[in-house]
Design a protein around this motif. Structure first.
Motif, short mmCIF file in Angstrom:
data_model
loop_
_atom_site.label_atom_id
_atom_site.label_comp_id
_atom_site.label_asym_id
_atom_site.label_seq_id
_atom_site.Cartn_x
_atom_site.Cartn_y
_atom_site.Cartn_z
N CYS A 89 114.99 45.48 -37.02
CA CYS A 89 115.33 46.04 -35.70
C CYS A 89 115.89 47.44 -35.93
O CYS A 89 116.56 47.70 -36.93
N SER A 131 105.92 47.42 -24.83
CA SER A 131 106.50 47.09 -26.12
C SER A 131 105.69 46.03 -26.85
O SER A 131 104.89 45.28 -26.25
N LEU A 145 111.53 44.42 -30.92
CA LEU A 145 110.41 45.04 -30.22
C LEU A 145 110.53 46.56 -30.28
O LEU A 145 111.62 47.12 -30.35
N TYR A 146 109.36 47.22 -30.22
CA TYR A 146 109.37 48.67 -30.18
C TYR A 146 108.24 49.15 -29.28
O TYR A 146 107.41 48.37 -28.82
N SER A 147 108.23 50.44 -29.01
CA SER A 147 107.19 51.01 -28.14
C SER A 147 106.80 52.37 -28.71
O SER A 147 107.29 52.79 -29.76
N CYS A 187 108.26 54.99 -31.65
CA CYS A 187 109.55 55.46 -31.17
C CYS A 187 110.58 55.60 -32.30
O CYS A 187 111.47 56.46 -32.23
N CYS A 217 113.31 50.95 -28.49
CA CYS A 217 113.43 49.69 -29.22
C CYS A 217 114.35 48.74 -28.47
O CYS A 217 115.34 49.17 -27.85
N GLU A 218 114.04 47.48 -28.54
CA GLU A 218 114.91 46.44 -28.01
C GLU A 218 114.81 45.23 -28.93
O GLU A 218 113.80 44.54 -28.95
N GLY A 219 115.84 45.03 -29.74
CA GLY A 219 115.78 43.97 -30.73
C GLY A 219 114.62 44.22 -31.67
O GLY A 219 114.44 45.33 -32.18
N PRO A 224 115.70 54.96 -29.14
CA PRO A 224 115.19 54.81 -27.78
C PRO A 224 113.78 54.25 -27.80
O PRO A 224 112.92 54.73 -28.56
N SER A 263 119.09 48.56 -37.68
CA SER A 263 120.23 47.92 -37.02
C SER A 263 120.28 46.42 -37.18
O SER A 263 121.28 45.80 -36.81
N ASP A 293 117.73 51.09 -34.20
CA ASP A 293 118.53 51.72 -33.15
C ASP A 293 117.86 53.03 -32.76
O ASP A 293 118.16 54.09 -33.32
#
Length: 266
Positions: free
Chosen positions: A81, A194, A91-93, A171, A87-89, A85, A237, A83
């Motif tokens: 994971c 994502s 997941l990424y984009s 990202c 990313c969420e846990g 912008p 992270s 840290d």
């Protein structure tokens, strides 16, 4: 047979961050019972061959190669994971990047313009953008030209230098480039849907206890206070274990674009 191989080939972090993290991770690997490891990270020139090497202990790949050739030939250890912008846990984009001052306000405004992408087997640089453009293209060519750059940073250079007008950038790669001061002259137009992030992998025949030890060691390295500065330099992270089925999202994105009549970016 040579010692087991470890590499971290997918992201370019702050100088010293990856090597520093590796020294700590190697310590945690040894504590988990994995001691027969080269002292230095491998720098593979041929990634597909490296990823399927019988003495591979740990590496990182993209979800697109995982679902298009590596399935059954490697095992997933887990998903780091980050840290950053987008990313969420785990997941990424992708960030859709244009030049500062470019009049485009939406992806639709990029019709008939030039796109740069790192490679056709990239989830972040190719597949995610193809999926986003497919409903706009309506089965017709969308871009005037598609330029294969070979790397995300090269794609950003092509946009900055007015050789291309748009690129989809992982990202995490964009955040690391920003940390290095390499995103001047660019702005983010939008972001993609994502998908699961870039997985850590090991050899297909690695025994279950080895996979468990790898997971324990990487989790410990992600929580080790002594490695916090190195993790920050990598934007790392945490770590989660996702099943292979989670990566079906990547195939769904590809199929959505194909079924919409948009199999290629150009």
């Amino acid at each position: 047979m040579p010692k087991t191989l470890v590499s971290y080939p997918m992201y370019c972090a702050a100088p010293g961050a990856i090597d520093g993290f590796w020294r700590g991770l190697r310590r945690h690997l040894a504590a988990a019972g994995l001691t027969d490891v080269d002292a230095d990270l491998t720098l593979p020139e041929d990634l597909p061959s490296h990823w399927t090497a019988p003495n591979l202990l740990l590496s990182q790949t993209c979800g697109y190669p995982l679902t298009h050739g590596l399935e059954g030939r490697v095992q997933i250890v887990g998903t780091p994971c980050y840290d950053a912008p987008g990313c969420e846990g785990p997941l990424y984009s992708s960030a859709f990047v244009v030049r500062e001052g470019d009049p485009a306000e939406t992806l639709a405004d990029c019709r008939g313009r030039r796109v740069a992408f790192n490679s056709r087997d990239s989830q972040s640089g190719y597949n995610s953008l193809r999926r986003a453009v497919a409903p706009l293209a309506e089965g017709t060519p969308f871009f005037a030209a598609a330029i294969e750059s070979g790397a995300h940073r090269r794609s950003m250079d092509l946009v900055r230098d007015d050789v291309a007008d748009l690129a989809a950038i992982d990202c995490v790669s964009f955040a690391l480039a920003s940390d290095a001061g390499s995103t001047a002259g660019l702005r983010i137009l939008g972001v993609s849907s994502s998908a699961p992030g870039l997985p850590l992998i090991t050899a297909a025949d690695a025994p279950p206890q080895t996979v468990a030890r790898l997971r324990r060691a990487f989790s410990a390295a992600c929580a080790d206070p002594a490695l916090s500065a190195h993790r920050a330099g990598m934007r790392l992270s945490g770590f989660e274990v996702l099943p292979l089925a989670a990566y079906r999202t990547i195939l769904d994105m590809e199929n959505d674009a194909i079924y919409a009549g948009y199999p290629d970016l150009a």
